[in-house]
Design a protein around this motif. Structure first.
Motif, mmCIF file in Angstrom:
data_model
loop_
_atom_site.group_PDB
_atom_site.id
_atom_site.type_symbol
_atom_site.label_atom_id
_atom_site.label_comp_id
_atom_site.label_asym_id
_atom_site.label_seq_id
_atom_site.Cartn_x
_atom_site.Cartn_y
_atom_site.Cartn_z
ATOM 1 N N GLN A 295 0.827 -1.203 0.000
ATOM 2 C CA GLN A 295 0.000 0.000 0.000
ATOM 3 C C GLN A 295 0.868 1.262 0.000
ATOM 4 N N PRO A 296 0.376 2.343 -0.627
ATOM 5 C CA PRO A 296 1.134 3.603 -0.618
ATOM 6 C C PRO A 296 1.160 4.203 0.789
ATOM 7 N N VAL A 297 2.258 4.807 1.127
ATOM 8 C CA VAL A 297 2.414 5.448 2.433
ATOM 9 C C VAL A 297 2.246 6.950 2.261
ATOM 10 N N ARG A 298 1.418 7.536 3.119
ATOM 11 C CA ARG A 298 1.197 8.982 3.089
ATOM 12 C C ARG A 298 1.331 9.550 4.508
ATOM 13 N N VAL A 299 1.422 10.844 4.584
ATOM 14 C CA VAL A 299 1.622 11.486 5.883
ATOM 15 C C VAL A 299 0.269 11.735 6.548
ATOM 16 N N LYS A 300 0.157 11.287 7.793
ATOM 17 C CA LYS A 300 -1.096 11.451 8.552
ATOM 18 C C LYS A 300 -0.800 12.100 9.896
ATOM 19 N N ARG A 301 -1.731 12.935 10.359
ATOM 20 C CA ARG A 301 -1.580 13.559 11.671
ATOM 21 C C ARG A 301 -1.993 12.579 12.764
ATOM 22 N N ILE A 302 -1.081 12.364 13.709
ATOM 23 C CA ILE A 302 -1.361 11.539 14.886
ATOM 24 C C ILE A 302 -1.347 12.477 16.091
ATOM 25 N N ASP A 303 -2.463 12.594 16.779
ATOM 26 C CA ASP A 303 -2.570 13.627 17.812
ATOM 27 C C ASP A 303 -1.885 13.276 19.127
ATOM 28 N N ASP A 304 -1.711 11.978 19.420
ATOM 29 C CA ASP A 304 -1.174 11.609 20.737
ATOM 30 C C ASP A 304 0.024 10.675 20.605
ATOM 31 N N GLN A 305 0.888 10.959 19.651
ATOM 32 C CA GLN A 305 2.051 10.112 19.378
ATOM 33 C C GLN A 305 3.066 10.172 20.523
ATOM 34 N N TRP A 306 3.637 9.002 20.846
ATOM 35 C CA TRP A 306 4.702 8.919 21.847
ATOM 36 C C TRP A 306 6.072 8.954 21.157
ATOM 37 N N PHE A 307 6.997 9.654 21.805
ATOM 38 C CA PHE A 307 8.362 9.791 21.298
ATOM 39 C C PHE A 307 9.361 9.466 22.395
ATOM 40 N N ILE A 308 10.563 9.042 21.964
ATOM 41 C CA ILE A 308 11.723 9.072 22.854
ATOM 42 C C ILE A 308 12.473 10.355 22.534
ATOM 43 N N ASN A 309 12.757 11.129 23.544
ATOM 44 C CA ASN A 309 13.371 12.443 23.333
ATOM 45 C C ASN A 309 14.892 12.319 23.266
ATOM 46 N N TYR A 310 15.383 12.016 22.064
ATOM 47 C CA TYR A 310 16.827 11.929 21.877
ATOM 48 C C TYR A 310 17.472 13.308 21.720
ATOM 49 N N GLY A 311 16.651 14.344 21.760
ATOM 50 C CA GLY A 311 17.203 15.696 21.742
ATOM 51 C C GLY A 311 17.555 16.210 23.131
ATOM 52 N N ASP A 312 17.314 15.395 24.164
ATOM 53 C CA ASP A 312 17.645 15.798 25.531
ATOM 54 C C ASP A 312 19.138 16.131 25.636
ATOM 55 N N GLU A 313 19.457 17.325 26.107
ATOM 56 C CA GLU A 313 20.841 17.808 26.081
ATOM 57 C C GLU A 313 21.771 16.967 26.944
ATOM 58 N N SER A 314 21.331 16.601 28.141
ATOM 59 C CA SER A 314 22.218 15.839 29.030
ATOM 60 C C SER A 314 22.464 14.437 28.476
ATOM 61 N N LEU A 315 21.424 13.833 27.869
ATOM 62 C CA LEU A 315 21.599 12.507 27.266
ATOM 63 C C LEU A 315 22.561 12.585 26.080
ATOM 64 N N THR A 316 22.379 13.594 25.252
ATOM 65 C CA THR A 316 23.267 13.755 24.089
ATOM 66 C C THR A 316 24.702 13.975 24.539
ATOM 67 N N GLU A 317 24.886 14.796 25.546
ATOM 68 C CA GLU A 317 26.240 15.098 26.031
ATOM 69 C C GLU A 317 26.913 13.841 26.582
ATOM 70 N N ARG A 318 26.186 13.053 27.361
ATOM 71 C CA ARG A 318 26.779 11.839 27.938
ATOM 72 C C ARG A 318 27.112 10.820 26.847
ATOM 73 N N THR A 319 26.179 10.646 25.916
ATOM 74 C CA THR A 319 26.394 9.679 24.831
ATOM 75 C C THR A 319 27.558 10.097 23.959
ATOM 76 N N ASP A 320 27.587 11.368 23.607
ATOM 77 C CA ASP A 320 28.656 11.884 22.750
ATOM 78 C C ASP A 320 30.017 11.726 23.418
ATOM 79 N N LYS A 321 30.098 12.043 24.682
ATOM 80 C CA LYS A 321 31.360 11.919 25.416
ATOM 81 C C LYS A 321 31.840 10.472 25.444
ATOM 82 N N HIS A 322 30.918 9.532 25.652
ATOM 83 C CA HIS A 322 31.313 8.118 25.710
ATOM 84 C C HIS A 322 31.874 7.632 24.380
#
Length: 956
Positions: free
Chosen positions: A443-470
């Protein structure tokens, strides 16, 4: 069954019997844990997959043979819609797919079972383990096999998400997601886990601009809202049937595909009636922001599948618009067809709105001229558009004609102008994919609005800093990825981590209507291999595997007595599992294909950093490139390669293993070639034949050539170890299967027959073959009479090398090469060959130069002076001063050790001892003289050219 298959089966049975594949905790013994990224259950694997998998087994075998306790576990990744799609194709009697199954060895009687997705998973799990990994001789700990759909595995993933939530890394917000109408949201990335086409597509934000025409709006989609001040006309494709829709009390006109997409993204969108594109030609409509009338003109480049299917025209900064407008103004027949007057077309005049360094008043016109584009439809227009857009965005400034936005940088004005039009109701946002994307179900894939989508926040600054340092402390290959991983981590933001719809996988612990998506459940999983054995052996069941259980065995939280009481797991077993986790983790190597550089590996690193302590963070990553078909990657779901069992039967496992290891660096793509695999099969056969010759070569006394062979093999042993410490299988394979074979052949040519030497050399050589070609190595090990299994032995420690022995044989080879070259140049077939070794005075000059080099005092004047102070050397006068120049040059270019071997070598004795060998090899009598021998036969005075390490040669 081929002879290779019989040999492979024999040794695989022995390895299993001796439990070489089993990884058990041995406190005090160094451990090494490695995996390959487990494959998705989306079809049969192919010869390309075995490239990376074989690397892991070879590295694991090497580590075992250098004293490590190795764990190499395997599993499969069945999360998603892959198995559902396969089962559906069987149930729907898809002839092509059923033929694909049968062609790859699926029994016909099995087809009925494969209508059930879980039976599909079970079937392919057995195929992957038995027909691929075991067949290739992998020493994987099969007791630890796991699959992402197993109930115990899902317990671990749910625990993982609870830990992420404790770190405040789970967030919920609206999201515009690529979505399949059957399976719901899908992940679109290079791994193509959920999809069958479009892995490089991105979700792109458009601004919908509303052009008022009477009581309705023509809606154009643009990527450049900052260019609205340059709008001079409106493009409609006259050959497309558009549609009117009702949206929020307004009537819009868009393409049919756009209307369907809008229904997925906007509330209350209803489709009204069709309208032909040609009926709109000649209309006028009011441009947003400008509030001036612009004409509607025909444009065949307006694609109904892109954006809204309607395009606003900004010729000044859009190459397509510029050249299409120019063409329309000169096409009188087209203008007449649509009733467009010359006065109307002449009134459409481009407006200059952006100043870009390096461009004139109209950037679109400039780049068209520069690229030599003269006609609409030129494929280079896309490149031209990208270049102008890029330069305008990064270097452009809005001109004064843009009102209050004049003087602003384009990248600033874009957001301000977009927001102003949204606030005034003249524009809205719309999202579309940059290329066609197709779900695995077709089936073709199209963009749909999901109002209550769950995310993992990989933009968290402290997580990024720790991961990058390691990452700076990790071993990451290739080096380019070690450098680039930091920017990749910083680029990551939120990642949608759950899906709704028809999916297989782990239920999200905070809302079970969601299923955790395929990348998010495959990040911390290497750790679970340590625990999975206890679930597989029924020592623990999913009901035992609570949050408290994992907190204790993984993180050491809680009192063991309390945890035992609450989970139903005995204290002794809890202690044992906890001990195993502490012993085996962190993971030493995670190997995966290059698509994982921006998909799996970043989130793998993030999740480890988010949940685990420093001493459990990953230690290494290896990225391998592909085996490709003609011009592109082989797709397993499309059946693009010879089935693995057929390749194994045709070439033998070890020929394939050697091919993977040696054909190229693991960091480049390789096009699959049966002809090349055959050459590796032939090389292994040649090696086995050579070993048989050595074992039956009789008895001979030890000679200098024996010392040379063992020295060479000890050197290869050291260099191969050094290569494998960097996971460079190709360098190791070059030494073992090419250079060592050449040296063994040379040893035989030189008359080497000593059984003790042969035994010692074979012990080194066969041991070194074992990581890459273990079946062949075991067979030769057995035939050589060595005890036990070579796979369970330790690699011999590199012994002493003899630079003098190696120099001597090198000199003989060089002399043979020089003679051959002379014969080739002169077209001569001599009956007699005369060799003249260096005169002693040249050796003495070389000695003096070497001494001065080691003292750091070598230069031409100083060495000349020292030579002239020697009465014997002074007799040679000018020849000495000329030779000094050569010595200084040579010593500055080479190592002192090689020169010391040269001057200490008795060249005359060496070459004299090799006379019979040289005679046989060169087909002529050989005489050796010292250049100091005044009675030497030297009719052309060749001896004067002899220098240390380079005897003079005369052919007669």
């Amino acid at each position: 069954m081929s002879g290779y298959s019989e040999m492979e089966g024999k040794w695989q049975a022995e390895w299993s019997k001796n439990k070489l594949d089993r990884a058990n905790t041995e406190l005090g013994k160094p451990k090494f844990m490695l995996i390959f990224a487990y494959p998705g259950v989306t079809g049969f694997l192919h010869v390309g997959h075995l490239r990376g998998y074989t690397y892991v087994d070879a590295i694991g075998r090497y580590k075992r043979m250098t004293g490590y306790n190795v764990m190499f576990p395997v599993g499969t990744h069945a999360t998603g819609n892959g198995a559902i799609t396969l089962a559906s194709r069987v149930a729907n009697k898809d002839e092509d797919f059923i033929e694909y199954l049968l062609r790859n060895g699926c029994p016909k009687e099995k087809l009925n079972d494969l209508k059930d997705p879980m039976k599909v998973v079970d079937y392919f799990n057995e195929v992957y383990v038995n027909d691929y990994w075991k067949r290739f001789g992998f020493l994987a700990d099969w007791r630890r096999f796991t699959c992402t759909l197993y109930p115990d595995y899902t317990k671990f993933i749910q625990w993982q998400f609870k830990k992420l939530n404790e770190q405040n890394l789970l967030i919920q917000k609206p999201y515009y997601s690529p979505t399949c109408p059957v399976h719901g949201p899908v992940a679109v990335d290079a791994s193509e886990t959920d999809i069958s086409k479009g892995g490089n597509a991105e979700v792109q934000e458009y601004t919908l601009l509303k052009f008022k025409h009477g009581k309705e709006y023509l809606v154009a989609a643009t990527l450049r809202p900052e260019t609205v001040y340059g709008q001079v006309c409106f493009w409609v494709n006259p050959d497309v049937e558009y549609t009117r829709i009702k949206k929020g009390g307004e009537t819009w006109i868009v393409s049919k595909p756009a209307a369907e997409k809008l229904q997925l993204q906007k509330d209350g969108v209803t489709i009204l009636s069709p309208i032909s594109g040609k009926d709109m030609i000649g209309w006028t409509c009011e441009a947003p922001m400008l509030h001036k009338k612009v004409p509607v003109l025909p444009a065949s480049f307006s694609d109904p599948n892109v954006g809204s299917g309607l395009v606003t025209s900004v010729p000044s900064d859009a190459p397509d618009d510029w050249i299409s407008l120019e063409a329309l103004k000169t096409d009188t027949a087209l203008a007449k067809r649509y009733g467009l007057s010359k006065e109307l077309l002449d009134s459409v005049i481009p407006v200059s709105i952006i100043s870009i360094e390096g461009y004139g008043e109209f950037p679109a016109q400039d780049i068209i001229k520069k690229m030599g584009i003269t006609q609409p439809g030129d494929p280079r227009l896309d490149e031209a558009k990208k270049q102008v857009y890029k330069d305008g965005y990064h270097m452009g400034r809005m001109k004064d004609i843009c009102g209050k936005y004049g003087g602003m940088r384009v990248e600033e004005a874009k957001d301000k102008m977009k927001q102003a039009m949204i606030d005034s109701g003249e524009a809205e946002l719309f999202f579309d994919l940059t290329e066609e994307v197709v779900c695995r179900c077709g089936q073709p894939v199209r963009v749909k609005r999901i109002d209550d989508q769950w995310f993992i926040n990989y933009g968290d600054e402290s997580l990024t800093e720790r991961t990058d340092k390691h990452c700076y402390d990790m071993e990451i290959y290739p080096p380019e990825f070690y450098e680039n991983v930091h920017s990749t981590l910083k680029w990551f933001r939120e990642r949608a981590c759950v899906r709704q719809g028809n999916w297989l996988g782990t239920k999200f612990p905070y809302d079970e209507k969601w299923i955790i998506e395929a990348i998010s459940d495959s990040t911390l999983y290497p750790l679970y291999y340590i625990i999975s054995i206890y679930a597989n052996e029924k020592k623990i069941v999913p009901e035992n595997m609570t949050e408290e259980f994992f907190d204790h065995v993984v993180l050491g939280k809680g009192d063991v007595r309390t945890v035992s009481k609450n989970t139903g797991v005995s204290e002794d077993l809890l202690k044992k599992i906890r001990r195993d986790v502490k012993y085996w983790y962190p993971l030493d190597i995670n190997l995966g294909g290059k698509e994982h550089m921006t998909v799996h590996f970043p989130v793998y690193l993030f999740n480890h950093s988010a949940i685990l302590p420093d001493d459990m963070l990953p230690k290494g990553i290896i990225v391998n490139w592909y085996i490709t078909g003609k011009k592109n990657k082989i797709s397993k779901s499309k059946g693009g390669a010879q089935p693995i069992p057929g390749a194994v039967e045709q070439f033998g496992v070890d020929a394939l293993r050697l091919y993977y290891a040696h054909v190229a660096s693991m960091f480049v793509d390789v096009e699959w070639s049966e002809d090349i695999v055959i050459t590796y099969r032939q090389r292994l056969d040649r090696i086995m034949g050579t070993v048989e010759e050595l074992l039956s070569s009789g008895t001979g006394d030890k000679k200098e050539i024996d010392r040379w062979l063992i020295s060479r093999f000890n050197g290869y042993s050291a260099s191969a170890r050094a290569a494998m410490e960097k996971y460079d299988l190709r360098q190791m394979a070059t030494a073992v299967y090419f250079e060592m074979l050449n040296d063994i052949k040379w040893y035989g040519r030189r008359g080497g027959k000593n059984k003790e030497t042969i035994s010692e050399a074979l012990r080194i050589w066969i041991s070194m073959m074992t990581p890459i070609t273990p079946h062949t190595a075991e067979e030769m090990w057995s035939r050589a009479g060595f005890k036990g299994l070579v796979s369970s032995s330790q690699l011999p420690e590199p012994g002493m090398t003899s630079s003098s022995a190696e120099y001597g044989e090198g000199l003989i080879r060089d002399v043979m090469s020089d003679i051959t070259q002379i014969k080739k140049v002169t077209s001569a077939e001599p009956k007699r060959i005369f060799l003249y070794t260096t005169p002693s005075w040249k050796t003495n000059v070389m000695k003096m130069g070497l001494e001065m080099t080691e003292e750091g005092k070598l230069d031409i004047p100083t060495l000349t002076k020292k030579c002239m102070a020697d009465e014997e050397l002074r007799k040679n006068g000018k020849a000495v001063t000329e030779f000094v120049k050569k010595v200084v040059t040579d010593l500055s270019r080479s190592s002192s050790s090689s020169k010391r071997d040269m001057i200490e070598m008795d060249e005359y004795s060496l070459l004299t001892s090799a006379k019979d060998f040289l005679k046989e090899e060169l087909g002529a009598e050989v005489d050796v003289f010292s250049a100091d021998d005044e009675k030497a036969y030297d009719p052309q005075n060749k001896s004067r050219a002899a220098v240390p390490g380079r005897p003079a040669i005369y052919l007669e």
